[in-house]
Scaffold this motif. Structure first.
Motif, PDB file in Angstrom:
ATOM      1  N   LYS A  85     -20.011   6.975  -0.801  1.00  0.00           N
ATOM      2  CA  LYS A  85     -18.638   6.513  -1.009  1.00  0.00           C
ATOM      3  C   LYS A  85     -18.670   5.015  -1.267  1.00  0.00           C
ATOM      4  CE  LYS A  85     -16.599  10.414   0.040  1.00  0.00           C
ATOM      5  NZ  LYS A  85     -16.007  11.247  -0.953  1.00  0.00           N
ATOM      6  N   GLU A  86     -17.630   4.563  -1.965  1.00  0.00           N
ATOM      7  CA  GLU A  86     -17.447   3.143  -2.245  1.00  0.00           C
ATOM      8  C   GLU A  86     -16.046   2.772  -1.805  1.00  0.00           C
ATOM      9  OE1 GLU A  86     -17.949   0.506  -6.200  1.00  0.00           O
ATOM     10  OE2 GLU A  86     -16.333   1.966  -6.280  1.00  0.00           O
ATOM     11  N   ILE A  87     -15.911   1.645  -1.136  1.00  0.00           N
ATOM     12  CA  ILE A  87     -14.565   1.205  -0.766  1.00  0.00           C
ATOM     13  C   ILE A  87     -14.009   0.347  -1.896  1.00  0.00           C
ATOM     14  CG2 ILE A  87     -15.307  -0.846   0.511  1.00  0.00           C
ATOM     15  CD1 ILE A  87     -12.860  -0.017   2.450  1.00  0.00           C
ATOM     16  N   LEU A  88     -12.732   0.536  -2.160  1.00  0.00           N
ATOM     17  CA  LEU A  88     -12.053  -0.190  -3.223  1.00  0.00           C
ATOM     18  C   LEU A  88     -10.629  -0.486  -2.775  1.00  0.00           C
ATOM     19  CD1 LEU A  88     -11.956   0.415  -6.953  1.00  0.00           C
ATOM     20  CD2 LEU A  88      -9.846   0.791  -5.721  1.00  0.00           C
ATOM     21  N   PHE A  89     -10.196  -1.698  -3.051  1.00  0.00           N
ATOM     22  CA  PHE A  89      -8.793  -2.052  -2.886  1.00  0.00           C
ATOM     23  C   PHE A  89      -8.252  -2.403  -4.259  1.00  0.00           C
ATOM     24  CE2 PHE A  89     -10.384  -3.015   1.390  1.00  0.00           C
ATOM     25  CZ  PHE A  89      -9.426  -2.374   2.162  1.00  0.00           C
ATOM     26  N   ALA A  90      -7.057  -1.920  -4.572  1.00  0.00           N
ATOM     27  CA  ALA A  90      -6.424  -2.247  -5.848  1.00  0.00           C
ATOM     28  C   ALA A  90      -4.977  -2.641  -5.582  1.00  0.00           C
ATOM     29  CB  ALA A  90      -6.480  -1.057  -6.804  1.00  0.00           C
ATOM     30  N   LYS A  91      -4.633  -3.852  -5.999  1.00  0.00           N
ATOM     31  CA  LYS A  91      -3.251  -4.323  -5.908  1.00  0.00           C
ATOM     32  C   LYS A  91      -2.596  -4.090  -7.265  1.00  0.00           C
ATOM     33  CE  LYS A  91      -4.241  -8.138  -2.739  1.00  0.00           C
ATOM     34  NZ  LYS A  91      -4.259  -9.627  -2.634  1.00  0.00           N
ATOM     35  N   VAL A  92      -1.403  -3.547  -7.232  1.00  0.00           N
ATOM     36  CA  VAL A  92      -0.621  -3.360  -8.451  1.00  0.00           C
ATOM     37  C   VAL A  92       0.642  -4.205  -8.295  1.00  0.00           C
ATOM     38  CG1 VAL A  92       0.510  -1.702  -9.970  1.00  0.00           C
ATOM     39  CG2 VAL A  92      -1.541  -1.023  -8.695  1.00  0.00           C
ATOM     40  N   LYS A 100       6.816   1.849  -8.414  1.00  0.00           N
ATOM     41  CA  LYS A 100       6.321   2.166  -7.063  1.00  0.00           C
ATOM     42  C   LYS A 100       6.201   3.672  -6.877  1.00  0.00           C
ATOM     43  CE  LYS A 100       7.919  -1.871  -4.522  1.00  0.00           C
ATOM     44  NZ  LYS A 100       8.809  -2.360  -3.469  1.00  0.00           N
ATOM     45  N   THR A 101       7.201   4.413  -7.355  1.00  0.00           N
ATOM     46  CA  THR A 101       7.155   5.878  -7.260  1.00  0.00           C
ATOM     47  C   THR A 101       5.929   6.402  -7.998  1.00  0.00           C
ATOM     48  OG1 THR A 101       9.547   6.024  -7.069  1.00  0.00           O
ATOM     49  CG2 THR A 101       8.393   8.013  -7.784  1.00  0.00           C
ATOM     50  N   ASP A 124       7.576  -6.157  -4.886  1.00  0.00           N
ATOM     51  CA  ASP A 124       7.308  -5.642  -6.231  1.00  0.00           C
ATOM     52  C   ASP A 124       5.836  -5.263  -6.424  1.00  0.00           C
ATOM     53  OD1 ASP A 124       6.132  -8.130  -6.260  1.00  0.00           O
ATOM     54  OD2 ASP A 124       6.903  -8.693  -8.235  1.00  0.00           O
ATOM     55  N   SER A 125       5.174  -4.853  -5.333  1.00  0.00           N
ATOM     56  CA  SER A 125       3.744  -4.553  -5.438  1.00  0.00           C
ATOM     57  C   SER A 125       3.335  -3.520  -4.393  1.00  0.00           C
ATOM     58  CB  SER A 125       2.928  -5.830  -5.255  1.00  0.00           C
ATOM     59  OG  SER A 125       3.230  -6.435  -4.008  1.00  0.00           O
ATOM     60  N   VAL A 126       2.163  -2.894  -4.646  1.00  0.00           N
ATOM     61  CA  VAL A 126       1.568  -1.967  -3.689  1.00  0.00           C
ATOM     62  C   VAL A 126       0.073  -2.246  -3.619  1.00  0.00           C
ATOM     63  CG1 VAL A 126       3.280  -0.135  -4.021  1.00  0.00           C
ATOM     64  CG2 VAL A 126       1.190  -0.119  -5.368  1.00  0.00           C
ATOM     65  N   LEU A 127      -0.522  -1.867  -2.495  1.00  0.00           N
ATOM     66  CA  LEU A 127      -1.957  -2.034  -2.286  1.00  0.00           C
ATOM     67  C   LEU A 127      -2.569  -0.667  -1.993  1.00  0.00           C
ATOM     68  CD1 LEU A 127      -4.528  -3.766  -1.805  1.00  0.00           C
ATOM     69  CD2 LEU A 127      -3.770  -4.002   0.577  1.00  0.00           C
ATOM     70  N   PHE A 128      -3.483  -0.235  -2.887  1.00  0.00           N
ATOM     71  CA  PHE A 128      -4.229   1.003  -2.706  1.00  0.00           C
ATOM     72  C   PHE A 128      -5.481   0.716  -1.881  1.00  0.00           C
ATOM     73  CE2 PHE A 128      -1.890   2.003  -6.504  1.00  0.00           C
ATOM     74  CZ  PHE A 128      -1.834   3.380  -6.604  1.00  0.00           C
ATOM     75  N   GLN A 129      -5.853   1.639  -1.009  1.00  0.00           N
ATOM     76  CA  GLN A 129      -7.147   1.626  -0.324  1.00  0.00           C
ATOM     77  C   GLN A 129      -7.835   2.935  -0.660  1.00  0.00           C
ATOM     78  OE1 GLN A 129      -7.584   0.593   3.990  1.00  0.00           O
ATOM     79  NE2 GLN A 129      -8.236   2.725   4.120  1.00  0.00           N
ATOM     80  N   CYS A 130      -9.046   2.851  -1.212  1.00  0.00           N
ATOM     81  CA  CYS A 130      -9.737   4.046  -1.692  1.00  0.00           C
ATOM     82  C   CYS A 130     -11.164   4.085  -1.169  1.00  0.00           C
ATOM     83  CB  CYS A 130      -9.796   4.044  -3.219  1.00  0.00           C
ATOM     84  SG  CYS A 130      -8.222   3.669  -3.987  1.00  0.00           S
ATOM     85  N   PHE A 148      -0.122   0.243 -15.636  1.00  0.00           N
ATOM     86  CA  PHE A 148       0.517  -0.955 -15.097  1.00  0.00           C
ATOM     87  C   PHE A 148      -0.057  -2.203 -15.771  1.00  0.00           C
ATOM     88  CE2 PHE A 148       0.341   2.268 -11.678  1.00  0.00           C
ATOM     89  CZ  PHE A 148       1.697   2.510 -11.557  1.00  0.00           C
ATOM     90  N   LYS A 149       0.781  -3.219 -15.891  1.00  0.00           N
ATOM     91  CA  LYS A 149       0.379  -4.429 -16.625  1.00  0.00           C
ATOM     92  C   LYS A 149      -0.529  -5.344 -15.824  1.00  0.00           C
ATOM     93  CE  LYS A 149       4.317  -4.439 -19.631  1.00  0.00           C
ATOM     94  NZ  LYS A 149       5.481  -5.080 -20.140  1.00  0.00           N
ATOM     95  N   LYS A 150      -0.306  -5.439 -14.523  1.00  0.00           N
ATOM     96  CA  LYS A 150      -1.082  -6.387 -13.728  1.00  0.00           C
ATOM     97  C   LYS A 150      -1.658  -5.694 -12.499  1.00  0.00           C
ATOM     98  CE  LYS A 150      -1.073 -10.823 -11.453  1.00  0.00           C
ATOM     99  NZ  LYS A 150      -0.312 -11.879 -10.821  1.00  0.00           N
ATOM    100  N   ILE A 151      -3.007  -5.623 -12.454  1.00  0.00           N
ATOM    101  CA  ILE A 151      -3.681  -5.103 -11.264  1.00  0.00           C
ATOM    102  C   ILE A 151      -4.805  -6.061 -10.888  1.00  0.00           C
ATOM    103  CG2 ILE A 151      -3.152  -2.721 -11.936  1.00  0.00           C
ATOM    104  CD1 ILE A 151      -6.189  -2.326 -12.321  1.00  0.00           C
ATOM    105  N   GLU A 152      -5.182  -5.995  -9.632  1.00  0.00           N
ATOM    106  CA  GLU A 152      -6.310  -6.774  -9.109  1.00  0.00           C
ATOM    107  C   GLU A 152      -7.179  -5.820  -8.302  1.00  0.00           C
ATOM    108  OE1 GLU A 152      -6.644  -9.856  -5.485  1.00  0.00           O
ATOM    109  OE2 GLU A 152      -5.256 -10.488  -7.070  1.00  0.00           O
ATOM    110  N   VAL A 153      -8.492  -5.807  -8.594  1.00  0.00           N
ATOM    111  CA  VAL A 153      -9.403  -4.854  -7.960  1.00  0.00           C
ATOM    112  C   VAL A 153     -10.462  -5.597  -7.154  1.00  0.00           C
ATOM    113  CG1 VAL A 153     -11.136  -3.065  -8.396  1.00  0.00           C
ATOM    114  CG2 VAL A 153      -9.043  -3.133  -9.764  1.00  0.00           C
TER     115      VAL A 153
END
Length: 169
Positions: A85-92, A100-101, A124-130, A148-153
């Protein structure tokens, strides 16, 4: 050239990580990922290393790692059954309510037993944890970039352990 994985058991001492990574840089080997953590023994750490190499170069890497005094054991994980497994965080960013939905729906589709969650929400943002495989995380990133237009990984690299059954990756 193909992806290869190695697990190293090393002495948990100051400078060991620098020596291992120094071996790769001195020989011009490119580390794809490297993760390190202590084991059940406080004096031993385990490294999971991913490298892209041909057969000859990979054999040389293993020999050179085995020759290091601080290395206790080298395990070639490339062809054995493993769990990885690899941990990843992605901000949208810049999401309206519909965005958001959609982010929550994407998380739900990619979720495999709690491996994808939205763990933080801003105005106006969400944070994914994967915690998925590298391939599935790549697929998620591709989808997020397309929607989405702007993400940070932020990626943490893979951690792998040998299977205790016959199941594989």
């Amino acid at each position: 050239m193909k992806n290869r994985w190695i697990a190293l058991y090393v002495e948990n001492q100051v400078g060991v990580l620098a020596k291992v990574s120094g071996l790769f840089s001195a020989k011009s080997y490119n580390l794809q990922t490297l993760t390190v953590g202590t084991t059940e023994r406080e004096d031993v750490s385990r490294m999971t290393i991913s490298v892209k190499a041909d057969d000859t170069t990979f054999e040389q890497i293993k020999k050179q790692l085995n020759a290091m005094v601080e290395v206790i054991k080298v395990i070639d994980l490339t062809t054995m059954p493993i769990h990885m497994k690899e941990i990843l965080f992605a901000k949208v960013f810049n999401l309206n309510n519909e965005g958001k939905t959609e982010a929550f729906q994407i998380a739900e589709v990619f979720d495999q037993g709690g491996n994808v969650k939205i763990v933080d929400i801003g105005v106006d943002s969400v944070l994914f944890q994967c915690t998925l495989t590298e391939r599935k995380n790549n697929e998620l990133i591709t989808l997020l970039k397309s929607r989405f237009k702007k993400i940070e990984v932020t990626r943490g690299g893979a951690v792998a352990v040998e299977s205790i059954s016959s199941s594989c990756r």
